[in-house]
Motif scaffolding. Structure first.
Motif: not given
Length: 299
Positions: A116-135
């Motif tokens: 997700v570091r390949s994404l723009p910063e705001a989008k990267a944080l959003l996608e990373a946070a969504g993944t973390l929630r599932r864990l």
């Protein structure tokens, strides 16, 4: 093929010698044995790879792409295996074999060069946070995982020792340790956490767009896990004139998006940044230490 460990792995394990040196010496034989046992076809060693394991891209006997991961005991590979088994592919990479071989994991192949570091910063944080929630799930009964209190207790001892020889970091260490004591007094929940979550630990997949890899699982409150994500791309934050304000906004946004108490997130972000900075100082990575401790000073 020759299983040459990437230099990034060699340098990182060199900081923990002699155990790291001993495992590296055995690594080619360990990898050959793991490949032969599973009748795998080796494609290549992943470079630059991680700091605590050798990652080899392989194919299974039926042609299915997979990843063979070998890690020393200090990296707690059996704890990683237990967490991945508990998650069962929900938000994280899947295990591909039911049997246990010490220090070896056979995993679902993701896209190792696309995080997700390949994404723009705001989008990267959003996608990373969504993944973390599932864990963030209930840990299994009688779980084998270290707790946040246990892990940070070990870290606190090392921080105190380093502050004794580097008095310039003592004020930040004192603040971080005080925050830890307050946070551990009344944790709001106990969840299975990734433990070392950051943007580079979230890779693109086929089964789901983004999946987490490389956990160092721990049981504790969600804010502890989220704290490491707050300082992602710390070098960019430090380079910004508004870096401190950006960090405060990031804490607020992440806390609100994942229903985490903002002050608890700030406290764990402080502790984890100081711990990482002091550890970097202890092993001679002064540049990394300066970045992390400056970041911690904003908190």
């Amino acid at each position: 093929m020759a299983f040459e460990p990437p230099q990034r792995l060699v340098r990182a394990l060199g900081e923990t010698a002699p155990e790291g040196d001993a495992w590296l010496a055995e690594l080619p034989e360990l990898a050959q044995r793991a490949v032969a046992l599973r009748e795998l076809t080796v494609e290549r060693v992943q470079v630059p790879g991680g700091r605590s394991s050798l990652v080899v891209l392989v194919r299974m006997p039926d042609g299915t792409p997979a990843v063979l991961k070998l890690a020393p005991r200090r990296a707690r590979p059996e704890s990683e295996r237990a967490a991945l088994a508990h998650w069962g592919g929900r938000g994280a990479v899947q295990l591909l074999e039911p049997f246990v071989t010490e220090g070896v994991l056979l995993l679902e192949r993701l896209h190792p060069d696309v995080s997700v570091r390949s994404l723009p910063e705001a989008k990267a944080l959003l996608e990373a946070a969504g993944t973390l929630r599932r864990l963030w799930v209930e840990p299994p009964g009688g779980h084998p995982f270290e707790t946040v209190a246990e892990r940070t207790g070990r870290q606190a001892e090392a921080m105190r020792a380093t502050a004794g020889t580097h008095p310039e970091v003592a004020p930040l260490v004192d603040a971080a340790l005080a925050a830890r004591e307050e946070l551990l007094a009344a944790p709001p929940e106990q969840r299975l956490l990734h433990g070392t979550f950051r943007q580079s630990k979230v890779l693109a997949g086929e089964r789901m767009p983004w999946l987490a890899v490389g956990p160092d699982p721990v049981v504790g409150e969600c804010a502890f896990d989220l704290a490491r994500l707050v300082r992602d791309r710390v070098e960019d934050l430090i380079a910004q004139p508004s870096g401190a304000a950006t960090t405060r906004r990031r804490i607020k946004r992440l806390a609100e998006s994942l229903d985490v108490d903002q002050e608890r997130l700030r406290g764990w972000t402080l502790f984890r940044a100081v711990e990482s900075g002091v550890r970097a100082l202890r092993v001679g990575r002064r540049g990394d230490a300066e970045l992390l401790l400056e970041f911690a000073g904003w908190l």
